[in-house]
Write a protein that holds these residues in place. Structure first.
Motif, PDB file in Angstrom:
ATOM      1  N   VAL A   1       0.865  -1.178   0.000  1.00 27.69           N
ATOM      2  CA  VAL A   1       0.000   0.000   0.000  1.00 27.69           C
ATOM      3  C   VAL A   1       0.903   1.229   0.000  1.00 27.69           C
ATOM      4  O   VAL A   1       1.669   1.443   0.938  1.00 27.69           O
ATOM      5  N   THR A   2       0.799   2.035  -1.042  1.00 32.56           N
ATOM      6  CA  THR A   2       1.674   3.198  -1.183  1.00 32.56           C
ATOM      7  C   THR A   2       0.945   4.471  -0.779  1.00 32.56           C
ATOM      8  O   THR A   2      -0.170   4.726  -1.235  1.00 32.56           O
ATOM      9  N   ASN A   3       1.583   5.269   0.075  1.00 29.16           N
ATOM     10  CA  ASN A   3       1.083   6.593   0.435  1.00 29.16           C
ATOM     11  C   ASN A   3       2.124   7.630   0.053  1.00 29.16           C
ATOM     12  O   ASN A   3       3.331   7.355   0.036  1.00 29.16           O
ATOM     13  N   THR A   4       1.658   8.851  -0.243  1.00 26.63           N
ATOM     14  CA  THR A   4       2.543   9.913  -0.703  1.00 26.63           C
ATOM     15  C   THR A   4       2.366  11.174   0.122  1.00 26.63           C
ATOM     16  O   THR A   4       1.349  11.369   0.785  1.00 26.63           O
ATOM     17  N   VAL A   5       3.372  12.026   0.059  1.00 25.74           N
ATOM     18  CA  VAL A   5       3.313  13.370   0.632  1.00 25.74           C
ATOM     19  C   VAL A   5       3.445  14.349  -0.527  1.00 25.74           C
ATOM     20  O   VAL A   5       4.316  14.196  -1.384  1.00 25.74           O
ATOM     21  N   LYS A   6       2.552  15.371  -0.545  1.00 23.99           N
ATOM     22  CA  LYS A   6       2.557  16.325  -1.651  1.00 23.99           C
ATOM     23  C   LYS A   6       2.779  17.738  -1.145  1.00 23.99           C
ATOM     24  O   LYS A   6       2.427  18.066  -0.013  1.00 23.99           O
TER      25      LYS A   6
ATOM     26  N   ILE B   1       4.335  15.318  -5.758  1.00 26.16           N
ATOM     27  CA  ILE B   1       4.742  14.317  -4.770  1.00 26.16           C
ATOM     28  C   ILE B   1       6.175  14.589  -4.339  1.00 26.16           C
ATOM     29  O   ILE B   1       7.094  14.650  -5.161  1.00 26.16           O
ATOM     30  N   THR B   2       6.362  14.779  -3.043  1.00 27.06           N
ATOM     31  CA  THR B   2       7.692  15.040  -2.500  1.00 27.06           C
ATOM     32  C   THR B   2       8.275  13.831  -1.779  1.00 27.06           C
ATOM     33  O   THR B   2       9.479  13.756  -1.552  1.00 27.06           O
ATOM     34  N   GLU B   3       7.407  12.892  -1.424  1.00 30.55           N
ATOM     35  CA  GLU B   3       7.859  11.717  -0.675  1.00 30.55           C
ATOM     36  C   GLU B   3       6.816  10.624  -0.814  1.00 30.55           C
ATOM     37  O   GLU B   3       5.624  10.889  -0.954  1.00 30.55           O
ATOM     38  N   SER B   4       7.265   9.379  -0.808  1.00 32.61           N
ATOM     39  CA  SER B   4       6.320   8.263  -0.829  1.00 32.61           C
ATOM     40  C   SER B   4       6.864   7.149   0.055  1.00 32.61           C
ATOM     41  O   SER B   4       8.072   7.028   0.261  1.00 32.61           O
TER      42      SER B   4
ATOM     43  N   GLY C   1       1.855   3.646   9.501  1.00 28.98           N
ATOM     44  CA  GLY C   1       2.102   5.038   9.162  1.00 28.98           C
ATOM     45  C   GLY C   1       1.938   5.982  10.339  1.00 28.98           C
ATOM     46  O   GLY C   1       1.583   7.152  10.165  1.00 28.98           O
ATOM     47  N   GLY C   2       2.208   5.487  11.551  1.00 30.98           N
ATOM     48  CA  GLY C   2       2.075   6.320  12.744  1.00 30.98           C
ATOM     49  C   GLY C   2       0.653   6.548  13.183  1.00 30.98           C
ATOM     50  O   GLY C   2       0.398   7.378  14.067  1.00 30.98           O
ATOM     51  N   ARG C   3      -0.297   5.814  12.607  1.00 29.53           N
ATOM     52  CA  ARG C   3      -1.714   5.983  12.949  1.00 29.53           C
ATOM     53  C   ARG C   3      -2.263   4.702  13.563  1.00 29.53           C
ATOM     54  O   ARG C   3      -1.996   3.600  13.074  1.00 29.53           O
TER      55      ARG C   3
ATOM     56  N   ARG D   1     -10.137   5.274   8.975  1.00 36.21           N
ATOM     57  CA  ARG D   1      -8.672   5.372   8.941  1.00 36.21           C
ATOM     58  C   ARG D   1      -8.063   4.313   8.026  1.00 36.21           C
ATOM     59  O   ARG D   1      -7.058   4.562   7.353  1.00 36.21           O
ATOM     60  N   LEU D   2      -8.669   3.132   7.991  1.00 33.31           N
ATOM     61  CA  LEU D   2      -8.174   2.090   7.094  1.00 33.31           C
ATOM     62  C   LEU D   2      -8.347   2.517   5.641  1.00 33.31           C
ATOM     63  O   LEU D   2      -7.452   2.332   4.806  1.00 33.31           O
ATOM     64  N   VAL D   3      -9.496   3.112   5.328  1.00 28.25           N
ATOM     65  CA  VAL D   3      -9.741   3.574   3.960  1.00 28.25           C
ATOM     66  C   VAL D   3      -8.814   4.745   3.621  1.00 28.25           C
ATOM     67  O   VAL D   3      -8.344   4.861   2.482  1.00 28.25           O
ATOM     68  N   MET D   4      -8.533   5.624   4.584  1.00 24.94           N
ATOM     69  CA  MET D   4      -7.541   6.680   4.355  1.00 24.94           C
ATOM     70  C   MET D   4      -6.221   6.080   3.885  1.00 24.94           C
ATOM     71  O   MET D   4      -5.592   6.572   2.942  1.00 24.94           O
ATOM     72  N   LEU D   5      -5.821   5.012   4.547  1.00 20.22           N
ATOM     73  CA  LEU D   5      -4.563   4.349   4.205  1.00 20.22           C
ATOM     74  C   LEU D   5      -4.629   3.751   2.807  1.00 20.22           C
ATOM     75  O   LEU D   5      -3.718   3.931   1.988  1.00 20.22           O
ATOM     76  N   PHE D   6      -5.710   3.038   2.505  1.00 20.37           N
ATOM     77  CA  PHE D   6      -5.827   2.339   1.226  1.00 20.37           C
ATOM     78  C   PHE D   6      -6.026   3.293   0.043  1.00 20.37           C
ATOM     79  O   PHE D   6      -5.779   2.905  -1.105  1.00 20.37           O
ATOM     80  N   THR D   7      -6.501   4.505   0.302  1.00 19.85           N
ATOM     81  CA  THR D   7      -6.749   5.460  -0.780  1.00 19.85           C
ATOM     82  C   THR D   7      -5.728   6.589  -0.806  1.00 19.85           C
ATOM     83  O   THR D   7      -5.851   7.513  -1.614  1.00 19.85           O
ATOM     84  N   ASP D   8      -4.721   6.523   0.087  1.00 24.81           N
ATOM     85  CA  ASP D   8      -3.706   7.578   0.166  1.00 24.81           C
ATOM     86  C   ASP D   8      -4.366   8.939   0.368  1.00 24.81           C
ATOM     87  O   ASP D   8      -4.059   9.915  -0.325  1.00 24.81           O
ATOM     88  N   SER D   9      -5.277   9.001   1.333  1.00 22.76           N
ATOM     89  CA  SER D   9      -6.002  10.245   1.628  1.00 22.76           C
ATOM     90  C   SER D   9      -5.412  10.906   2.867  1.00 22.76           C
ATOM     91  O   SER D   9      -5.274  10.258   3.908  1.00 22.76           O
ATOM     92  N   PRO D  10      -5.097  12.194   2.811  1.00 25.70           N
ATOM     93  CA  PRO D  10      -4.455  12.855   3.941  1.00 25.70           C
ATOM     94  C   PRO D  10      -5.395  13.213   5.083  1.00 25.70           C
ATOM     95  O   PRO D  10      -4.933  13.492   6.190  1.00 25.70           O
ATOM     96  N   THR D  11      -6.693  13.243   4.838  1.00 26.90           N
ATOM     97  CA  THR D  11      -7.637  13.622   5.880  1.00 26.90           C
ATOM     98  C   THR D  11      -8.867  12.737   5.846  1.00 26.90           C
ATOM     99  O   THR D  11      -9.274  12.250   4.784  1.00 26.90           O
TER     100      THR D  11
END
Length: 517
Positions: A305-310, A316-319, A430-432, A492-502
């Protein structure tokens, strides 16, 4: 956008709305259904047609003479071509030369955003695009408000949340996120049912809020003239069902907690809670690992499961890749603290009750906020606060944290070898925190004592402390078999699976502060 630009945009929108209302008024004059016909029935979805026929040769499709009917919203107009969007995707409709005159005369008033129905032969363009040749065409609903400009899109984040319907119309990523959410819930439900868990429903309105440490919403029942609470968790009712003989139960439920808003908190949220008799917290860690791995693979097609920082521009600045395919780490709370605080004396945390003052000093050194009432926290609470302050956010890969102090685990079973801790875990990625589970406390007398401790904390000013639930104690006195239970935060699980920040990105209608007129 400046105030001047905003006013100009509003003026343009008002002009377009007026023009569209004039068109609708003209349509009403000659339409027996007052401009809103309800006879057209689509027989196909865009995605189904694209999947079945999109890769076939042009001549092959033409030879099929396949007549289809579709319906959806007009998202683009290019001469005689219309791009139509339904709940599954998009497909084009085309007015051939022999019908273009009629189209122009009868439907020249079609605007982007209108909902139309089309029937005709399925064909493939020279560019390889599937389309429906218009033989019948019906304006089903006139859109009176213009959609956001195609290239600018809907960029105002607040409007996305307040007017989700516009976001869903214009944003494919949003639609994808909520399809994933639906698939995650479906996958969890299927996983549990296949393992003999029974889905149940428990009350949302409760006389005593229980099952979690949280501040409830209060309402009033007029007929009974009593205050009631929106549930903060279904836990105590689900365990009553285990007492009653349903050995494996689960509920995908809505909970309500009167707490602040944040990127991970919404007052109304969705939880999975499940309980298994004759199991312990180790069994549930194994089950959780298997379930989340399977759901990730089934829904996302991969155990990674890939998450990114924008940045502010969306670049994208980090993944980071979260590996759900490998064995999940398991580490005790104290070991996690010591790992991320190497200057702490290990001996202090191995004998916390004998080193209470030193633990308080460590807590102070890492900026743990003191309780409002002095002396209300014991060493277990301070240890948990130190963990949350210094270690929790560093748990990046899937990790189970175990051995929670009994003081912060009022419903969990004490460990047989060390009564200071409980047989409890929380799951982090991911710290959550994603999940919380434990071997259930089935000792009625111990549970009553812990309820009394919670009442003391409530009387001392802790609005989140639990009430004393006498009926639940009665249920335990009839006998709860050895049981393990767990709650998983679906949002929170769906946030992780969809790479959603909020969390607002994965709740269709998140709570927002009302706008002033």
């Amino acid at each position: 956008m400046s105030n001047t630009e905003n006013q100009a945009s509003q003026t343009d929108d008002n002009k377009l709305i007026a023009e569209r209302k004039d068109k609708l008024a003209s349509i009403r004059e000659n339409c027996p259904s007052n401009g809103h016909p309800n006879k057209f029935k689509p027989e196909f979805y865009a995605a189904d047609l694209q999947q079945e026929y999109g890769e076939q040769e042009k001549e092959t499709i033409l030879g099929l003479n396949k007549i289809v009917s579709i319906a959806g919203r007009v998202m683009a107009k290019r001469g005689p071509f219309f791009v139509i969007q339904d709940m599954t995707g998009r497909i084009q409709a085309y007015a051939a030369k022999d019908v273009q005159k009629d189209v122009k005369e009868k439907w020249s008033g079609i605007d982007i955003g209108d909902i139309i129905g089309v029937k005709g032969q399925l064909k493939l363009s020279g560019h390889g695009d599937l389309f429906v040749g218009m033989q019948e065409y019906h304006l089903l609903t006139k859109s009176l408000r213009p959609l956001p400009e195609k290239h600018a899109g809907l960029k105002d984040q607040e409007i996305k949340y307040r007017q989700r319907y516009i976001d869903l119309i214009t944003n494919e990523d949003t639609r994808k996120n909520f399809k994933i959410r639906s698939q995650v819930i479906e996958g969890i439900r299927r996983f549990l049912v296949e393992r003999n868990f029974m889905e149940v429903e428990t009350p949302m309105l409760q006389v005593i809020p229980g099952g979690a440490v949280a501040r409830p919403f209060v309402t009033h029942h007029n007929a009974m003239d009593i205050d009631m609470y929106l549930r903060i968790a279904p836990e105590l009712y689900l365990k009553r069902l285990v007492v009653g003989g349903f050995d494996r139960v689960f509920e995908i439920n809505r909970n309500f907690r009167n707490e602040g808003l944040s990127t991970r908190h919404n007052p109304e949220f969705t939880m999975l809670e499940f309980y298994q008799a004759y199991a312990d917290f180790q069994d549930l860690m194994n089950l959780t690992e298997d379930m989340l791995r399977k759901v990730a693979i089934d829904v996302l097609g991969s155990a990674i499961v890939t998450n990114t920082v924008k940045d502010a521009e969306g670049n994208i600045t980090e993944s980071v890749d979260y590996d759900f395919g490998s064995k999940f780490a398991r580490i005790s709370m104290v070991d996690a603290i010591l790992k991320h605080n190497p200057s702490f004396d290990e001996a202090v945390f191995r004998s916390p009750e004998d080193n209470f003052e030193q633990i308080k000093q460590y807590a102070k050194s890492v900026h743990v906020k003191e309780p409002a009432v002095d002396g209300i926290w014991g060493p277990g609470k301070y240890i948990c606060e130190i963990f949350e302050e210094t270690a929790e956010h560093l748990l990046i890969q899937p990790t189970f944290i175990t051995e929670y102090p009994w003081e912060v685990s009022p419903l969990a079973r004490r460990n047989d070898e060390n009564s200071f801790i409980t047989d409890r875990f929380e799951f982090f990625v991911g710290g959550r925190e994603i999940a919380n589970g434990f071997s259930e406390l089935n000792d009625a007398e111990d549970q009553a004592a812990r309820f009394r401790k919670q009442v003391e904390e409530k009387d001392a000013g802790d609005d989140e402390a639990m009430h004393f639930d006498e009926d639940y104690i009665n249920a335990l006195e009839y006998g709860l078999p050895p049981t393990a239970g767990e709650g998983i935060g679906i949002d929170r699980l769906v946030m992780l699976f969809t790479d959603s920040p909020t969390i607002k990105d994965v709740i269709l209608f998140p709570h927002m502060k009302p706008q002033s007129n």
